[in-house]
Design a protein around this motif. Structure first.
Motif, PDB file in Angstrom:
ATOM      1  N   ASN A  11       0.839  -1.209   0.000  1.00  0.00           N
ATOM      2  CA  ASN A  11       0.000   0.000   0.000  1.00  0.00           C
ATOM      3  C   ASN A  11       0.864   1.245   0.000  1.00  0.00           C
ATOM      4  N   LYS A  15       1.120   4.219  -2.633  1.00  0.00           N
ATOM      5  CA  LYS A  15       0.433   5.449  -2.208  1.00  0.00           C
ATOM      6  C   LYS A  15       1.358   6.521  -1.677  1.00  0.00           C
ATOM      7  N   TRP A  25      -3.252  15.971   1.301  1.00  0.00           N
ATOM      8  CA  TRP A  25      -3.934  15.045   2.229  1.00  0.00           C
ATOM      9  C   TRP A  25      -5.456  15.196   2.161  1.00  0.00           C
ATOM     10  N   LEU A  28      -8.050  12.576   3.586  1.00  0.00           N
ATOM     11  CA  LEU A  28      -7.347  11.544   4.381  1.00  0.00           C
ATOM     12  C   LEU A  28      -7.312  11.854   5.877  1.00  0.00           C
ATOM     13  N   ASP A  33      -6.979   8.330   7.605  1.00  0.00           N
ATOM     14  CA  ASP A  33      -6.655   7.132   6.830  1.00  0.00           C
ATOM     15  C   ASP A  33      -5.648   6.259   7.600  1.00  0.00           C
ATOM     16  N   ASP A  35      -3.340   4.073   6.655  1.00  0.00           N
ATOM     17  CA  ASP A  35      -1.955   4.124   6.177  1.00  0.00           C
ATOM     18  C   ASP A  35      -1.304   5.453   6.546  1.00  0.00           C
TER      19      ASP A  35
END
Length: 414
Positions: A11, A15, A25, A28, A33, A35
């Motif tokens: 991921n 990403k 961002w 997110l 998020d 991650d």
């Protein structure tokens, strides 16, 4: 456990530009998020490590230096375990001094009278991702981690708000405006001291050539540069990130728009400069800044007048954590490990607090009294074993609270 890590790492590799703020961002931060949560903690732990290695023992002859050597730095600060799949190596330690007109409270004149250097202190490091990590991260990451003030944050009360021109480094704003920055942060970044072995050149003139060297070394790879820090360290991370971009330290000729990302992920940051400084900062599409702010921490409000906020903000509220003592106090709200605990559990506007990453809550008591007593975690437990006293073969005890690399000069300035 292994498969979870490798899935997560794929991921990240795919990403990473998004996580490093290519799109500011967007979408997110609330809800946060998963991650990105891990990503912020990853850099935050590197900022925290600048405190974990700092020798602030008044009696140590190495007071003001890094206890741990470059060679095994990350294992000594606990960032080399299975939970830390990304391997870095420290390429340079950074030292700072400050101009004589800056208030004592936020400089760290060396703490001991007979310290290794009366004029300078360890202020951070440059590290680069190891070969085996490049595939996991999707690029070669270069990190600059800056230390905040260790001894006290009473400086907030005494903080003078004097501004100085930053145009020597950052150029001019729209219409030739002169960017003004906080004198204290700027002084620590740019001051040198001819008396000192370690700060004959300023922190700036230590870090910029090192970044140039690494960018040249890895010029055939995709690179990212990430600066991080807490409190004063967050201000230094902001200055160094802008410096790198404005002065083309990292701007390869074939760099497409928004690529060649230079990202600051910072914690508990005071304000750094005025509106002209902000307009220079926002001019660059490849320069991104994310600041983590704890709701009750007052440091991000300072200085109060004549300064502009920059970047995106992630607001956390550690008082929502069921693990920490409430209401806590000024020191708890500002504390770096407290911020990382907050990032691990914040649920944003959803409300509540739930730790959703594999990060031990015990770390919140590393150098504070944050956690409720029922969790049975000692207060301020991060200390050098036996405070550095080591028993000799004849039974006597000697203070050995500094670890040098056998194969390098005691203080290697390369």
């Amino acid at each position: 456990m292994k498969s979870h890590h490798s899935h997560h790492n794929t991921n990240i590799a795919k990403k990473w530009k998004t996580l490093s703020g290519q799109n500011n961002w967007d979408g997110l931060l609330d809800p946060l998020d998963l991650d990105l949560r891990k990503y912020i903690i990853h850099y935050g732990e590197m900022a925290q490590s600048t405190y974990d290695t700092f020798d602030n023992s008044k009696i140590s002859k190495y007071a003001g230096s890094s206890r741990f050597s470059k060679n095994n730095f990350f294992s000594k600060v606990g960032l080399d375990t299975g939970r830390h799949p990304y391997k870095y190596r420290v390429t340079k330690f950074l030292y700072a001094t400050a101009g004589m007109d800056v208030p004592d409270a936020f400089i760290f004149k060396s703490i001991s009278r007979e310290a290794w250097s009366k004029e300078s202190n360890f202020i951070g490091y440059v590290a680069v991702a190891e070969d085996e990590t490049v595939g996991l991260m999707g690029r070669r990451d270069i990190v600059i981690a800056w230390r905040g003030t260790v001894l006290s944050i009473e400086w907030v009360n005494d903080l003078s708000f004097i501004q100085v021109s930053g145009s020597d480094i950052f150029g001019h704003g729209v219409g030739g405006g002169d960017p003004k920055v906080h004198q204290g942060w700027y002084s620590i970044y740019t001051s040198d001291d001819p008396r000192s072995r370690f700060t004959k050149t300023s922190a700036r003139n230590q870090v910029i050539p090192e970044i140039k060297r690494l960018v040249e070394q890895y010029k055939d790879e995709e690179i990212s540069i990430t600066t991080t820090g807490h409190s004063l360290g967050a201000a230094l991370a902001t200055l160094s990130a802008l410096d790198i971009v404005v002065n083309n330290v990292y701007k390869p000729k074939d760099c497409p728009e928004k690529s060649c990302l230079v990202t600051s992920i910072i914690f508990a940051s005071p304000k750094v400069g005025d509106s002209t400084f902000k307009n220079i900062f926002t001019r660059y599409n490849n320069l991104k800044l994310l600041k983590v702010r704890n709701f009750l921490d007052i440091v991000p409000n300072y200085p109060l007048l004549g300064y502009s906020d920059i970047g995106e903000q992630l607001l956390i509220d550690t008082t929502k954590s069921p693990y920490v003592k409430t209401p806590g106090n000024f020191l708890n709200w500002h504390n770096m490990e407290g911020h990382l605990h907050g990032v691990s559990g914040t649920q944003g506007s959803r409300g509540g607090f739930e730790v959703v990453v594999n990060r031990d809550i015990a770390l919140a008591n590393k150098n504070m009294d944050n956690l409720k007593d029922e969790y049975l975690i000692p207060v301020s437990w991060w200390i050098w074993k036996n405070k550095g006293m080591v028993q000799q073969l004849d039974g006597s005890w000697v203070l050995k609270d500094y670890e040098s690399d056998a194969d390098e000069d005691e203080f290697d300035l390369r």
